[in-house]
Design an enzyme around this catalytic site. Structure first.
Site, PDB file in Angstrom:
ATOM      1  N   HIS A 226      27.883  24.895 100.429  1.00  0.00           N
ATOM      2  CA  HIS A 226      28.017  24.328  99.072  1.00  0.00           C
ATOM      3  C   HIS A 226      27.792  25.482  98.072  1.00  0.00           C
ATOM      4  O   HIS A 226      26.784  25.532  97.376  1.00  0.00           O
ATOM      5  CB  HIS A 226      26.990  23.210  98.879  1.00  0.00           C
ATOM      6  CG  HIS A 226      27.281  22.279  97.748  1.00  0.00           C
ATOM      7  ND1 HIS A 226      28.386  22.424  96.927  1.00  0.00           N
ATOM      8  CD2 HIS A 226      26.603  21.193  97.282  1.00  0.00           C
ATOM      9  CE1 HIS A 226      28.374  21.458  96.020  1.00  0.00           C
ATOM     10  NE2 HIS A 226      27.312  20.703  96.207  1.00  0.00           N
TER      11      HIS A 226
ATOM     12  N   ARG B 180      36.561  19.172  98.183  1.00  0.00           N
ATOM     13  CA  ARG B 180      35.323  18.753  98.863  1.00  0.00           C
ATOM     14  C   ARG B 180      35.744  18.010 100.115  1.00  0.00           C
ATOM     15  O   ARG B 180      36.443  16.991 100.037  1.00  0.00           O
ATOM     16  CB  ARG B 180      34.483  17.846  97.951  1.00  0.00           C
ATOM     17  CG  ARG B 180      33.442  17.059  98.730  1.00  0.00           C
ATOM     18  CD  ARG B 180      32.452  16.350  97.849  1.00  0.00           C
ATOM     19  NE  ARG B 180      31.573  17.299  97.193  1.00  0.00           N
ATOM     20  CZ  ARG B 180      30.432  16.955  96.598  1.00  0.00           C
ATOM     21  NH1 ARG B 180      30.055  15.695  96.569  1.00  0.00           N
ATOM     22  NH2 ARG B 180      29.684  17.852  96.014  1.00  0.00           N
TER      23      ARG B 180
ATOM     24  N   ARG C 122      25.716  23.137  86.817  1.00  0.00           N
ATOM     25  CA  ARG C 122      26.924  23.074  87.647  1.00  0.00           C
ATOM     26  C   ARG C 122      28.161  23.211  86.748  1.00  0.00           C
ATOM     27  O   ARG C 122      29.133  23.869  87.116  1.00  0.00           O
ATOM     28  CB  ARG C 122      26.994  21.732  88.396  1.00  0.00           C
ATOM     29  CG  ARG C 122      25.930  21.517  89.455  1.00  0.00           C
ATOM     30  CD  ARG C 122      26.135  22.424  90.639  1.00  0.00           C
ATOM     31  NE  ARG C 122      27.465  22.322  91.207  1.00  0.00           N
ATOM     32  CZ  ARG C 122      27.884  21.340  92.016  1.00  0.00           C
ATOM     33  NH1 ARG C 122      27.049  20.394  92.389  1.00  0.00           N
ATOM     34  NH2 ARG C 122      29.121  21.328  92.486  1.00  0.00           N
TER      35      ARG C 122
ATOM     36  N   ASP D 270      16.637  18.917  99.765  1.00  0.00           N
ATOM     37  CA  ASP D 270      17.900  18.180  99.719  1.00  0.00           C
ATOM     38  C   ASP D 270      17.717  16.969 100.635  1.00  0.00           C
ATOM     39  O   ASP D 270      16.728  16.889 101.392  1.00  0.00           O
ATOM     40  CB  ASP D 270      19.033  19.092 100.217  1.00  0.00           C
ATOM     41  CG  ASP D 270      20.417  18.444 100.123  1.00  0.00           C
ATOM     42  OD1 ASP D 270      20.547  17.403  99.455  1.00  0.00           O
ATOM     43  OD2 ASP D 270      21.365  18.975 100.738  1.00  0.00           O
TER      44      ASP D 270
ATOM     45  N   GLN E 155      27.141  24.959  94.168  1.00  0.00           N
ATOM     46  CA  GLN E 155      25.795  24.439  93.935  1.00  0.00           C
ATOM     47  C   GLN E 155      24.779  25.572  93.880  1.00  0.00           C
ATOM     48  O   GLN E 155      24.005  25.699  92.930  1.00  0.00           O
ATOM     49  CB  GLN E 155      25.417  23.466  95.064  1.00  0.00           C
ATOM     50  CG  GLN E 155      24.006  22.928  94.964  1.00  0.00           C
ATOM     51  CD  GLN E 155      23.835  21.998  93.786  1.00  0.00           C
ATOM     52  OE1 GLN E 155      24.611  21.074  93.624  1.00  0.00           O
ATOM     53  NE2 GLN E 155      22.831  22.237  92.958  1.00  0.00           N
TER      54      GLN E 155
ATOM     55  N   CYS F 268      19.476  19.621  94.646  1.00  0.00           N
ATOM     56  CA  CYS F 268      20.871  19.610  94.205  1.00  0.00           C
ATOM     57  C   CYS F 268      21.298  18.249  93.680  1.00  0.00           C
ATOM     58  O   CYS F 268      22.253  18.158  92.920  1.00  0.00           O
ATOM     59  CB  CYS F 268      21.773  20.051  95.342  1.00  0.00           C
ATOM     60  SG  CYS F 268      21.567  19.072  96.849  1.00  0.00           S
TER      61      CYS F 268
END
Ligand code: CP
Ligand code: NVA
Length: 308
Positions: free
Chosen positions: A133, A106, A293, A225, A136, A265
């Site tokens: 992402h 990440r 996830r 988000d 996700q 998310c």
């Protein structure tokens, strides 16, 4: 089945057939994992998890997934390896490849993840960059399929910033057959250059509609988000102003399909991009998303990292 690419850096790295393989394995493994009946296919395997930004879900779900498969993980922050400054990225990639069986990273720049993947002999998985992402959104597609019975033919409306999560949804629209609408204010839509590249790699049914109330009509999935992503903290005040009018509240949800699901998310900034009444309300599936996830990443690891 093996996946055609060594790495998972973007949803568009995989064909629709391969994405279905990941989703099918996820569906098969999820009930087994919940009953502790999962086969330990990766004993002794180690996943290096490099974090240049904070995380709850991504860190824990990758670490737990490795343990469930019989392997283990290493948590590495910028303080330890300082990729690119203490040591060249390609040297880090080569050294890690001698120690571990996979790398999850990440970070800020997608370019760094791509460089790491180019020089690593082991699979590299994108755990979020400023650009994308993918884990996700693949997990979100699994959740949407669980809740709605499928994703093809549905209308997914993302209300908010044309950010890493939104771009990954657009990438997914190039592989699946749903309509993707982004409701973002002018200046915060997905860049033309990105949209053009996706359009040449599949034919996503995509529209940018700045008016959130018009965009959300009959949506099957309403997604949002944070307005200020990790790394953008200096723009917080400007963004709060730009996104006023893009909060997902009960009035917005009333315009969506009666059976719509609300997705986020997480982490959420309650009261900014979403009201408590929506995130805690009957349409919300945000904690199923968080759980999934774990299940989707375990399937990705199982298919990419060499096991027994
Ligand atoms: N959704 C997500 O990636 O959460 P974390 O930032 O906590 O990993
Ligand atoms: N867009 C958010 C996603 C967090 C999971 C960020 O990049 O901070």
């Amino acid at each position: 089945m093996k996946l055609s690419k060594k790495d998972f850096l973007s949803i568009r790295d995989l064909s629709r057939k391969e994405l279905d393989v990941v989703l099918d394995l996820c569906a098969k493994q999820k009930p087994l994992a919940k009953q502790f009946h999962l086969e330990q296919t990766h004993p002794g395997r180690v996943l290096a998890c490099i974090f240049h930004k904070p995380s709850l879900r991504t860190r824990l779900s990758f670490e737990i997934a490795m343990r469930q498969l019989g392997g283990s993980s290493l948590f590495i922050t910028e303080a330890e390896i300082k990729i690119g400054s203490r040591e060249a990225t390609k040297d880090v990639a080569k050294v890690l490849s001698r120690y571990v069986n996979g790398i999850m990273i990440r970070t800020f720049e997608q370019q760094l993840v791509e460089e790491l993947a180019r020089y690593a002999d082991v699979p590299v998985i994108n755990g979020l960059t400023d650009l994308l992402h993918p884990c996700q959104v693949l997990g979100d597609i699994f959740t949407a399929i669980e809740k709605l019975g499928g994703i093809d033919g549905k209308k997914v409306v993302f209300i908010g910033d044309g950010n890493n999560v939104a771009r990954s949804w657009l990438n997914a629209a190039a592989r699946f057959d749903f309509k993707f609408v982004l409701a973002a204010p002018e200046g915060y839509q997905i860049e033309d250059s990105f949209v053009d590249a996706v359009m040449k790699d599949g034919s996503p049914d995509y529209e940018w509609i700045p008016d959130a109330r018009r965009a959300v009509r009959d949506a099957d999935v309403v997604y949002t988000d944070v307005w200020t992503s990790m790394g953008q903290e200096g723009e917080k005040e400007k963004r709060l102003k730009a996104f006023a009018g893009y909060r997902v509240d009960d009035d917005i949800m009333k315009l969506a399909s009666a059976s719509s699901i609300f997705m986020h998310c997480l982490p959420a900034h309650r009261g900014d991009e979403v009201t408590d009444s929506v995130i805690d309300g009957p349409h919300s599936v945000v904690f199923d998303e968080a759980e999934n996830r774990l299940h989707i990443q375990r399937a990705i690891i199982a298919l990419l990292v060499r096991g027994e």
